[in-house]
Each structure stands twice: as structure tokens, then as C-alpha cells.
Write an enzyme that holds these catalytic residues in place. Structure first.
Site, PDB file in Angstrom:
ATOM      1  N   ARG A  68     -43.321 -33.731 -14.082  1.00  0.00           N
ATOM      2  CA  ARG A  68     -42.253 -33.208 -13.318  1.00  0.00           C
ATOM      3  C   ARG A  68     -41.050 -34.206 -14.271  1.00  0.00           C
ATOM      4  O   ARG A  68     -41.599 -35.337 -15.115  1.00  0.00           O
ATOM      5  CB  ARG A  68     -42.004 -34.061 -12.125  1.00  0.00           C
ATOM      6  CG  ARG A  68     -42.589 -33.196 -11.463  1.00  0.00           C
ATOM      7  CD  ARG A  68     -42.790 -33.427  -9.885  1.00  0.00           C
ATOM      8  NE  ARG A  68     -43.977 -32.834  -9.020  1.00  0.00           N
ATOM      9  CZ  ARG A  68     -44.514 -33.972  -8.053  1.00  0.00           C
ATOM     10  NH1 ARG A  68     -44.204 -34.960  -7.798  1.00  0.00           N
ATOM     11  NH2 ARG A  68     -45.174 -33.394  -7.544  1.00  0.00           N
ATOM     12  N   ARG A 161     -36.930 -31.568  -2.915  1.00  0.00           N
ATOM     13  CA  ARG A 161     -37.481 -32.065  -3.335  1.00  0.00           C
ATOM     14  C   ARG A 161     -37.297 -30.870  -5.517  1.00  0.00           C
ATOM     15  O   ARG A 161     -36.796 -31.745  -6.196  1.00  0.00           O
ATOM     16  CB  ARG A 161     -38.606 -32.159  -3.908  1.00  0.00           C
ATOM     17  CG  ARG A 161     -39.671 -33.781  -4.876  1.00  0.00           C
ATOM     18  CD  ARG A 161     -40.020 -34.521  -4.140  1.00  0.00           C
ATOM     19  NE  ARG A 161     -42.038 -33.567  -4.340  1.00  0.00           N
ATOM     20  CZ  ARG A 161     -42.794 -33.931  -4.053  1.00  0.00           C
ATOM     21  NH1 ARG A 161     -43.173 -35.340  -3.764  1.00  0.00           N
ATOM     22  NH2 ARG A 161     -44.561 -32.951  -4.895  1.00  0.00           N
ATOM     23  N   ARG A 172     -49.430 -27.236  -0.850  1.00  0.00           N
ATOM     24  CA  ARG A 172     -49.538 -28.552  -0.314  1.00  0.00           C
ATOM     25  C   ARG A 172     -48.798 -28.216   1.322  1.00  0.00           C
ATOM     26  O   ARG A 172     -49.699 -29.494   2.549  1.00  0.00           O
ATOM     27  CB  ARG A 172     -48.432 -29.161  -0.902  1.00  0.00           C
ATOM     28  CG  ARG A 172     -48.184 -29.648  -2.224  1.00  0.00           C
ATOM     29  CD  ARG A 172     -47.460 -30.317  -2.864  1.00  0.00           C
ATOM     30  NE  ARG A 172     -47.908 -30.539  -4.096  1.00  0.00           N
ATOM     31  CZ  ARG A 172     -47.930 -31.748  -5.024  1.00  0.00           C
ATOM     32  NH1 ARG A 172     -47.287 -32.494  -4.530  1.00  0.00           N
ATOM     33  NH2 ARG A 172     -48.274 -31.077  -6.508  1.00  0.00           N
TER      34      ARG A 172
END
Ligand SMILES: Nc1ncnc2c1ncn2[C@@H]1O[C@H](COP(=O)(O)OP(=O)(O)OP(=O)(O)O)[C@@H](O)[C@H]1O
Ligand SMILES: Nc1nc2c(ncn2[C@@H]2O[C@H](COP(=O)(O)O)[C@@H](O)[C@H]2O)c(=O)[nH]1
Length: 521
Positions: A68, A161, A172
Site C-alpha cells: 500500500r 482507510r 475482509r
């Protein structure tokens, strides 16, 4: 005479004359953080690493997912291809591995070893499959589950996020749903922390890691004052147990050589210096620290103690710092393993102690319980000074696992009578401590809440190579104080005192100790 010229200009020969170890040993206990994606594990870990840099080390996992923005290869993860990861797994290089949200993740053996080689407490951030896999290994970590307050909040955090595609996010969330159910399974986690307020969750995590009864078992040597050479020697015997070696002479965190750990009731003016005894056993809390109020666990903030503690003129109001905690946190799994904590004090503290301002606050209570000697290590340090004098230093380390002392029990030693002086400043050696689960927890709490366990001084023999050797106090210009022999004598007295049940009974009924430096109030 300071200790550093001595160290730099002399040859040091260290002879360990006696080490009797009778406790089971174990290395530092790692910590597993697990919980749904988005629960806040990384956020909490980041805070922990910042505050306890030098105590905890992150096990850098391998993953096949893309980095990321802001993530660094080798720091956040080792980013690898599927092929490379599968090959490494097939080669047996991984402790555990899992597929999560379509990507491979795994903890390599090297990742854990790297952390442990630095004497840090290894923290693993892994998913639920990883937890199950680790359970089948002998890593024996503390399992901490981090949970979000609700699925809605979890989803919001994950979305905010902005790291996941919708597809990844859904995967997730699905995994989170399953995990939340599993994490309730009894015995899977030692602790579950709901991360609602970050600050509250972080404080809870710290309590778990720093003060839990589960954390520290086994022998821990936190430090040996200003003498890294000796510590290194000890480390050679039990490297796994000497986690704070590198940090020994930075700040040793102990306060209050007498007094009770519990915060003083409002209006109590505090225990008298050297008063000892139950009436005088109130905790001596530096004023500013006291005003700031105790931390959730009952201790006081390092900074407050650091800033104001010594100004009180009381020994050992010193900060407990990261490196020291590393030692305290190492140890064996719960379940009755025995061990001990040896903790040394810095020079100033030892000198103050040896000058006799402190008393045994709770020896009576502890002597009545099962106390036994586990280890005596005598170190002889021989060297030549610039002026050609042969200098022999003797450092006696006594490690006393104390079995059967109740939670919160402690052995507090007053080092010497008023007027006595310390050695050359290498620091003293603390006596102590228990091994059973609840006991060790109690002792940790004492240490963390500024109870001290006891101190033994350091003596010096000085004389010409062929002339008579005389024990002297190097901090005494007159150089006449026969410290060495008395230090040994004191140790032997201590040993016989605590190992003799009749002495214990006698002490209890008389309420006093025979040893001149050790009084029972
Ligand atoms: N107590 C909290 N209150 C509000 N936001 C939080 C809190 N804790 C963490 N967050 C935020 O929630 C998001 C997820 O946190 P974090 O990345 O630490 O979760 P994680 O459990 O490590 O997730 P993953 O397993 O996917 O790595 C982050 O944007 C973080 O800033
Ligand atoms: N079993 C393992 N799980 C791991 C490991 N490293 C991380 N994780 C877990 O993966 C998810 C997703 O992480 P992210 O960084 O992609 O958000 C998260 O739950 C981690 O705990 C590992 O080595 N083994």
C-alpha cells in the site's frame, strides 16, 4: 575514581565461581495480535513500537499482496511473488502461512529469529488461521485478540482507510464475520481487547503486555548496574533471559526501596524516610507524580518520577524505561514455571541505599513464606589501573526465586546501616523474585509500581600486587572502609537467614532481622 577509567585501562578477567541454577528456563514470550482486518492491530502496534522502541520487535511477514502507499518492503512486509513464497513454504522456511483475502501471508522462521536475536519481544500480527497454526508450534506466545466495537464500525474503518477495493473489502468483512465468531472460542485468546477508543485500547494492551501475570516467568536479569562486561558474562550463561543486556546502564527503573505499593490515601502525608514499618510503609510518591495521579495499573508516569523523584532525596525514584521492561517481560509460559528476576540498580541508587536510608518493609511477611536460594554468582574482576595497582573487584549476584509468596508479596532488603558507603559505583544487585504465575505477576507489578526487592553492594579489593589486599570503599577518600568482606558476610547472613526456617520463625516472632543491614519492621 569513576568506573570508566578502570574499565578502559584494565584487563578484565571474569571468573564465575558459583552458579547454581535450579529453575526451568525459557526465552522471551512472543505476542500474537490477531483480529479482523480493520480492527486496529497495526495502529496499536505502531503506538507500542513508538513508545517501547527497544522492547518489542515486529515479526515482518511475507505476503503476496501489493504494497500500500507508504508501506516499505522489509519493514511492513516482505513483498514476494506467489512462486517465491510457495517455494519458501515448501522448503520449510515458514512457521505458519495462510491465504487471506486472496493473498498469501506467512511468518518465516527468520522473521521471528531476527527479532529474538535482538533480544526484543517478538510481536506477530496474524490472522485467525495463523493463530491456529501457531498454536500447533512451540512458540508459546501470548494471544491477544483485537476487536472493533461492531461490524458497522469495522466496515467504516476499513472504508475510511481507503486501502481496499470493494471486492477486497467484502472479502475482509466476510473473514471478519467468521473471525469474530471464532475468537469467542474459550481458551483461544488470552485477552480480548475491544478497540473502541484508541487510547483506552492502547492502555489495555500495555497492561496486558507489561503487567499481566501471563507475561513474565522464568529468570530475568534486567541489569547489573554500570558493568556491561558482567552482564555479558551472565548473558553467556542464559542469553535468552538477559534481554535487557544492551540497555543495562541506561535507566534502571526502580523506585521506592521501602513502602507499600498502593497509592497513599488522600491526606496521608506519606511514609517517613527510613521509618519502615507498617505505619510508615506508605508509598513515597514524588509529589508531581502523585498529583498527576497513578496510571491505570497503579504505577506512576516515568517522566513524573524522573523529573521529581530524586529531588525528594529518597533513593531509587528512578524511571523504569523501555530497555528494562524488555527484561521484565521475558520469560516462560504460565503454568508454574519457576524463575527469578535479578535487577540491579544504578550507582546513585546503590549509594543511597548503602547509606542506609531504607528499610525492609516487608521482609517479615516474606520470610514467613517459602523462600529459597537458587543462584549465587560471584564475579571477580581483576585489572590494573594506570598507577599500577592491582584492583580486584568482586561482584556477588544472588538470585533468589521466592516460591510461594502470595500475589504482591515481596522481599525488600535494606542494604546497610546508615553511614556505610557503597562500592565504586558499579551498581548493586537486586535480590528477588518468584516463579509461580501469580507470584511473578505480583513481582512484576511491584517492580513496575516501584517496589524494589533488595540490594546487595559491590566491594573492591585494592592493594599492590604482592602487598596485603584491603577492601576499600573507593568512593571514600580515606579508603578505609572494609566493604568487601562485609558484603560477603552480609550475603551469607542473608542466605542463612532466609534459608533457615527457624530464623524465619524467629524473625517473624521477634519482628527483627539479625543482620545489621537488614531490619524487619
Ligand atoms: N480506535 C480507533 N478509532 C477510530 N479509528 C481507528 C481506531 N483504531 C484504528 N482506527 C483506524 O481504523 C483503520 C484500520 O486500522 P488498522 O489498519 O490498524 O487495522 P488492522 O487491524 O491492522 O487491519 P489489517 O488487518 O487490515 O491490517 C485505520 O485507518 C485506523 O486509523
Ligand atoms: N497468518 C498470517 N496472517 C497474517 C500475516 N501477516 C499479516 N497477516 C494478517 O493478514 C491480514 C491482512 O493484512 P493486511 O496487511 O493485508 O491488511 C491481517 O489480518 C493480518 O493480521 C502472517 O504472516 N500470517
Amino acid at each position: 575514581m569513576t568506573s570508566s577509567p578502570f574499565i578502559t585501562t584494565t584487563t578484565i578477567i571474569i571468573i564465575t565461581t558459583t552458579i547454581i541454577m535450579c529453575c526451568s528456563m525459557a526465552g522471551p514470550r512472543p505476542v500474537v495480535l490477531s483480529g479482523p482486518s480493520g480492527a486496529g492491530k497495526s495502529t496499536l502496534l505502531k503506538k507500542l513500537m513508538e513508545e517501547y522502541n527497544g522492547v518489542f520487535g515486529f515479526s515482518v511477514s511475507h505476503t503476496t499482496r501489493q504494497p500500500r502507499p507508504g508501506e516499505e518492503n522489509g519493514k511492513d512486509y516482505h513483498y514476494v511473488t506467489r512462486e517465491a513464497m510457495q517455494t519458501a513454504i515448501d522448503n520449510g522456511e515458514f512457521i505458519e502461512s495462510a491465504v487471506f483475502s486472496g493473498n498469501m501471508y506467512g511468518t518465516s522462521k527468520a522473521a521471528v529469529q531476527d527479532v529474538q536475536a535482538k533480544n526484543l519481544i517478538c510481536i506477530l500480527d496474524i490472522d485467525m488461521q495463523g493463530v491456529r497454526n501457531i498454536k500447533a508450534t512451540d512458540l508459546n506466545p501470548i494471544y491477544v485478540s483485537i476487536q472493533a466495537p461492531s461490524m458497522e464500525i469495522l466496515e467504516k474503518r476499513l472504508r475510511d482507510r481507503k486501502t481496499e477495493s470493494e471486492e477486497s473489502l467484502q472479502k475482509r468483512l466476510h473473514a471478519a464475520y467468521v473471525d469474530i465468531g471464532i475468537s469467542k472460542e474459550e481458551g483461544l485468546f488470552d485477552v480480548v481487547i475491544v478497540n473502541d477508543s484508541l487510547e483506552v485500547a492502547y492502555e489495555k494492551l500495555k497492561v496486558v503486555l507489561l503487567e499481566s501475570d501471563r507475561v513474565a516467568h522464568g529468570r530475568v536479569a534486567v541489569g547489573l548496574g554500570d558493568h556491561p562486561g558482567l552482564v555479558a558474562l551472565l548473558a553467556a550463561f542464559h542469553p535468552l533471559h538477559l534481554g535487557a543486556v544492551g540497555r543495562l546502564d541506561l535507566q534502571l527503573g526502580v523506585a521506592h526501596l521501602d513502602g507499600d505499593v498502593s497509592p497513599r490515601p488522600a491526606g496521608d502525608s506519606g511514609g517517613g524516610g527510613g521509618g519502615g514499618g507498617e505505619e510508615a510503609a506508605g508509598q513515597v510518591v514524588p509529589k508531581a507524580a502523585e498529583e498527576a495521579g497513578p496510571l491505570p495499573g497503579g504505577g506512576y508516569r516515568t517522566a513524573d518520577v524522573e523529573e521529581h523523584g530524586l529531588a525528594h532525596g529518597r533513593a531509587a525514584d528512578l524511571p523504569l524505561e523501555h530497555g528494562d521492561l524488555a527484561g521484565l517481560l521475558r520469560g516462560e509460559a504460565e503454568g508454574g514455571a519457576r524463575g527469578a528476576v535479578a535487577l540491579s540498580l544504578p550507582r546513585d541508587v546503590v549509594l543511597q541505599v548503602l547509606q542506609g536510608e531504607h528499610r525492609v518493609a516487608a521482609l517479615r511477611q516474606d520470610l514467613g513464606l517459602s523462600v529459597w536460594l537458587a543462584a549465587i554468582a560471584v564475579f571477580v574482576v581483576v585489572g590494573f589501573e594506570d598507577d599500577g595497582f592491582l584492583v580486584i573487584r568482586l561482584l556477588v549476584v544472588v538470585v533468589l526465586p521466592v516460591g510461594g509468596v502470595g500475589d504482591g508479596g515481596h522481599l525488600v532488603g535494606r542494604a546497610r546501616d546508615p553511614g556505610r558507603r557503597g562500592g565504586p559505583g558499579e551498581g548493586g544487585v537486586l535480590l528477588g523474585v518468584p516463579g509461580e504465575r501469580r507470584v511473578t505477576g505480583g513481582v512484576l507489578r511491584q517492580l513496575l509500581h516501584q517496589r524494589v526487592v533488595g540490594v546487595v553492594g559491590v566491594g573492591v579489593l585494592r592493594g599492590g600486587a604482592s602487598g596485603p589486599r584491603e577492601a576499600v570503599d573507593r568512593s571514600d577518600p580515606a579508603g578505609e572502609t572494609p566493604l568487601l568482606r562485609e558484603s560477603l558476610g552480609d550475603l551469607l547472613t542473608l542466605y542463612s537467614m532466609i534459608s533457615s526456617t527457624s530464623t524465619q520463625r524467629g524473625l517473624r516472632s521477634a519482628g527483627r532481622a539479625a543482620a545489621p543491614w537488614c531490619s524487619v519492621t
